[in-house]
Write an enzyme that holds these catalytic residues in place. Structure first.
Site, PDB file in Angstrom:
ATOM      1  N   TRP A   1       5.248 -98.953 -47.500  1.00  0.00           N
ATOM      2  CA  TRP A   1       5.274 -98.854 -46.032  1.00  0.00           C
ATOM      3  C   TRP A   1       6.686 -98.685 -45.511  1.00  0.00           C
ATOM      4  O   TRP A   1       6.925 -97.924 -44.573  1.00  0.00           O
ATOM      5  CB  TRP A   1       4.581-100.060 -45.399  1.00  0.00           C
ATOM      6  CG  TRP A   1       3.138-100.176 -45.814  1.00  0.00           C
ATOM      7  CD1 TRP A   1       2.574-101.210 -46.503  1.00  0.00           C
ATOM      8  CD2 TRP A   1       2.084 -99.228 -45.589  1.00  0.00           C
ATOM      9  NE1 TRP A   1       1.236-100.960 -46.712  1.00  0.00           N
ATOM     10  CE2 TRP A   1       0.917 -99.755 -46.175  1.00  0.00           C
ATOM     11  CE3 TRP A   1       2.023 -97.980 -44.965  1.00  0.00           C
ATOM     12  CZ2 TRP A   1      -0.314 -99.080 -46.141  1.00  0.00           C
ATOM     13  CZ3 TRP A   1       0.804 -97.303 -44.929  1.00  0.00           C
ATOM     14  CH2 TRP A   1      -0.336 -97.852 -45.519  1.00  0.00           C
TER      15      TRP A   1
ATOM     16  N   ASP B   1       8.384-104.359 -39.083  1.00  0.00           N
ATOM     17  CA  ASP B   1       6.972-104.047 -39.304  1.00  0.00           C
ATOM     18  C   ASP B   1       6.339-105.339 -39.816  1.00  0.00           C
ATOM     19  O   ASP B   1       6.594-105.755 -40.944  1.00  0.00           O
ATOM     20  CB  ASP B   1       6.837-102.920 -40.343  1.00  0.00           C
ATOM     21  CG  ASP B   1       5.374-102.641 -40.723  1.00  0.00           C
ATOM     22  OD1 ASP B   1       4.467-103.333 -40.205  1.00  0.00           O
ATOM     23  OD2 ASP B   1       5.147-101.734 -41.548  1.00  0.00           O
TER      24      ASP B   1
ATOM     25  N   LYS C   1      -4.909-106.307 -40.296  1.00  0.00           N
ATOM     26  CA  LYS C   1      -4.647-107.245 -41.389  1.00  0.00           C
ATOM     27  C   LYS C   1      -4.827-108.687 -40.895  1.00  0.00           C
ATOM     28  O   LYS C   1      -5.545-109.461 -41.490  1.00  0.00           O
ATOM     29  CB  LYS C   1      -3.228-107.062 -41.940  1.00  0.00           C
ATOM     30  CG  LYS C   1      -2.837-105.618 -42.229  1.00  0.00           C
ATOM     31  CD  LYS C   1      -3.365-105.114 -43.552  1.00  0.00           C
ATOM     32  CE  LYS C   1      -3.285-103.605 -43.718  1.00  0.00           C
ATOM     33  NZ  LYS C   1      -1.996-102.981 -43.467  1.00  0.00           N
TER      34      LYS C   1
HETATM   35  C1  PLP Z   1      -1.375-101.514 -43.570  1.00  0.00           C
HETATM   36  C2  PLP Z   1       0.074-101.438 -43.259  1.00  0.00           C
HETATM   37  C3  PLP Z   1       0.639-100.356 -42.558  1.00  0.00           C
HETATM   38  C4  PLP Z   1      -0.173 -99.161 -42.126  1.00  0.00           C
HETATM   39  O1  PLP Z   1      -0.975 -99.510 -41.077  1.00  0.00           O
HETATM   40  P1  PLP Z   1      -1.911 -98.425 -40.346  1.00  0.00           P
HETATM   41  O2  PLP Z   1      -2.367 -99.222 -39.167  1.00  0.00           O
HETATM   42  O3  PLP Z   1      -2.994 -98.084 -41.298  1.00  0.00           O
HETATM   43  O4  PLP Z   1      -1.085 -97.274 -39.976  1.00  0.00           O
HETATM   44  C5  PLP Z   1       1.987-100.395 -42.280  1.00  0.00           C
HETATM   45  N1  PLP Z   1       2.751-101.425 -42.664  1.00  0.00           N
HETATM   46  C6  PLP Z   1       2.264-102.474 -43.348  1.00  0.00           C
HETATM   47  C7  PLP Z   1       3.163-103.586 -43.742  1.00  0.00           C
HETATM   48  C8  PLP Z   1       0.903-102.512 -43.659  1.00  0.00           C
HETATM   49  O5  PLP Z   1       0.405-103.557 -44.331  1.00  0.00           O
END
Ligand code: PLP
Length: 355
Positions: free
Chosen positions: A99, A166, A190
Site C-alpha cells: 500500500w 494511511d 477494515k
Molecule cells: C486495504 C488497504 C488499502 C486500500 O484500500 P481501498 O479502500 O481498497 O482502496 C490501502 N491502505 C491500506 C493500509 C489498506 O489496508
C-alpha cells in the site's frame, strides 16, 4: 457451527452494528422508507453524518482546525488526492509494503518524491528505523499498519515535517496524536464500516497551498466546504460507520480498543511462539496487533494446506495468508473477540498434538 471471522477486509463488524444498519435499510428512522431510497439531504440523514463526524472528533481527540470528511473511491483514491492537495515540490514516503508503494507511485505524478527507507529487502517484514526525512519535504507519508505483511507503527513518531498517515487498517484501534498530521485517511472496510466510504481528517490551513488547479472532486477543499455533501455521499456505509463509532464509544473508546488489541494479539503471538509447528513472519518489535501473520516452520511446511482445512472445518474463516507472504493471517480488528482468538489457539494446539 459457529464461524470465527478473521477476514482482512472487508472484515468483521460488531453484530449489533450490522443489525442496526440492516434495520435502517428496511425502514430508516421510522419514516417508512429505506435509507437507500431517501435523499442524502433529507432532514433525518444530516444528523447521521453530523453524529459520525462528531464521534470521530471525540474518539480521536481531533484538535480545532481539522475537518472530517466522508469520501468515496477507497483509500486508493486518497493515494492520489494527497499529493494533489499537499505536494508542492517534494514529498517523503516510507515504503513498508504494497500500500505504501502504491501511495508513492501516485505521488510521483505530482513532483519530486523521496523514498526515505524501504523494507523491501526482507519482504517488508519489519519497519525501517534509521532514515532521515528531508526537512524541505512538504509532508512525510506513512502507512501505520501494513495489512498484508503484518507490521505496524503503533507509536507516535517525530517528523520534521507534517505527516500524512494511511490508517486504513488500524484507525480507531488506538489513540493518535492528530496534531502531527496534515492528513489522516482510511478506507472504511477494515476497522470502521462496510466498503464504500473513506474517512479523511485534514488540517484546514494546509489546504490550498499547492498552486495547481485541482479537479473539483479531487480537491479536499470542495468537500470541506460542502460538508461531504458536494455530491451524493454513500449513505449506507456512513450510517454503518456512525453505528460502529457509537459502539466504539460505548465500549470505552480507543483506549479500550487499544487494550483489547493487545490482549488478543498477546494470546495469539504467545501460541505462535510456543507451538513447534508455527512461526511469526514479522520482526517481533514491529508485529501488528491487527493482522497477525504466521507460517509453518520449515520442518512442517508441507502441513500448511492440511492446517488450513483443519482450521476451516472448525469454523475459522479468512485465515489464509495473503499471497505475498503465504501461510496464515488472522485479522483482529476492533470487533474481533477474545473467544475467537482462543478458538484459533485451541485449534493450533490440537493440530500440534496430532503431529
Ligand atoms: C486495504 C488497504 C488499502 C486500500 O484500500 P481501498 O479502500 O481498497 O482502496 C490501502 N491502505 C491500506 C493500509 C489498506 O489496508
Amino acid at each position: 457451527m459457529k464461524k470465527y471471522n478473521f477476514n482482512a477486509g472487508p472484515s468483521m463488524l460488531p453484530r449489533e452494528v450490522i443489525e442496526a444498519t440492516a434495520a435502517a435499510c428496511l425502514d430508516f428512522d421510522g419514516c417508512g422508507l429505506s435509507l437507500m431510497e431517501i435523499s442524502h439531504r433529507a432532514k433525518n440523514f444530516q444528523p447521521v453524518l453530523d453524529e459520525a463526524v462528531a464521534l470521530i472528533k471525540e474518539l480521536l481527540n481531533v484538535p480545532e482546525g481539522y475537518s472530517v470528511l466522508f469520501l468515496s473511491g477507497g483509500a486508493s483514491t486518497e493515494f492520489c488526492r494527497v499529493p494533489y492537495n499537499f505536494l508542492k515540490k517534494k514529498a517523503a514516503y516510507l515504503n513498508t509494503g504494497t500500500w505504501s508503494k502504491k501511495a508513492l507511485q501516485e505521488a510521483k505524478m505530482f513532483g519530486e518524491t523521496v523514498e526515505v527507507a524501504s523494507s523491501a529487502d526482507a519482504n517488508f517484514n519489519y519497519i525501517p528505523k534509521d532514515f532521515v526525512v528531508p526537512v524541505d519535504a512538504d509532508y512525510f507519508h506513512i502507512t501505520t499498519n501494513n495489512t498484508i505483511y503484518g507490521t505496524e507503527i503503533r507509536r507516535e513518531w517525530d517528523s520534521p515535517v507534517p505527516m500524512v498517515g494511511d490508517m486504513s487498517s488500524d484507525i480507531f484501534s488506538r489513540p493518535v496524536d492528530v496534531s502531527k498530521y496534515d492528513c489522516i485517511y482510511a478506507g472504511a472496510q477494515k476497522n470502521l464500516s462496510m466498503a464504500g466510504v473513506n474517512i479523511v481528517i485534514v488540517k484546514d490551513e494546509a489546504l490550498e497551498k499547492v498552486g495547481r488547479p485541482i479537479p473539483t472532486m479531487m480537491n479536499y477543499m470542495t468537500h470541506v466546504k460542502g460538508g461531504s455533501m458536494y455530491n451524493t455521499p454513500p449513505v449506507v456505509p456512513i450510517y454503518c460507520a456512525m453505528q460502529n463509532l457509537r459502539w466504539i464509544k460505548a465500549h470505552g473508546g480507543v483506549e479500550a480498543m487499544d487494550k483489547l488489541a493487545h490482549q488478543r494479539a498477546d494470546i495469539l503471538y504467545a501460541e505462535i511462539d510456543r507451538n513447534k509447528l508455527f512461526r511469526g513472519t514479522a520482526a517481533v518489535e514491529d508485529r501488528s496487533l491487527m493482522n497477525i501473520c504466521f507460517v509453518m516452520t520449515d520442518e512442517y511446511k508441507d502441513l500448511e494446506a492440511e492446517f488450513l482445512s483443519y482450521a476451516t472445518e472448525r469454523g475459522m474463516v479468512g485465515i489464509k495468508g495473503h499471497r505475498s507472504v503465504g501461510g496464515f493471517r488472522a485479522s483482529c480488528y476492533n470487533a474481533q473477540t477474545i473467544e475467537a482468538v482462543e478458538a484459533l489457539v485451541q485449534c493450533m494446539k490440537d493440530f500440534e498434538a496430532t503431529h
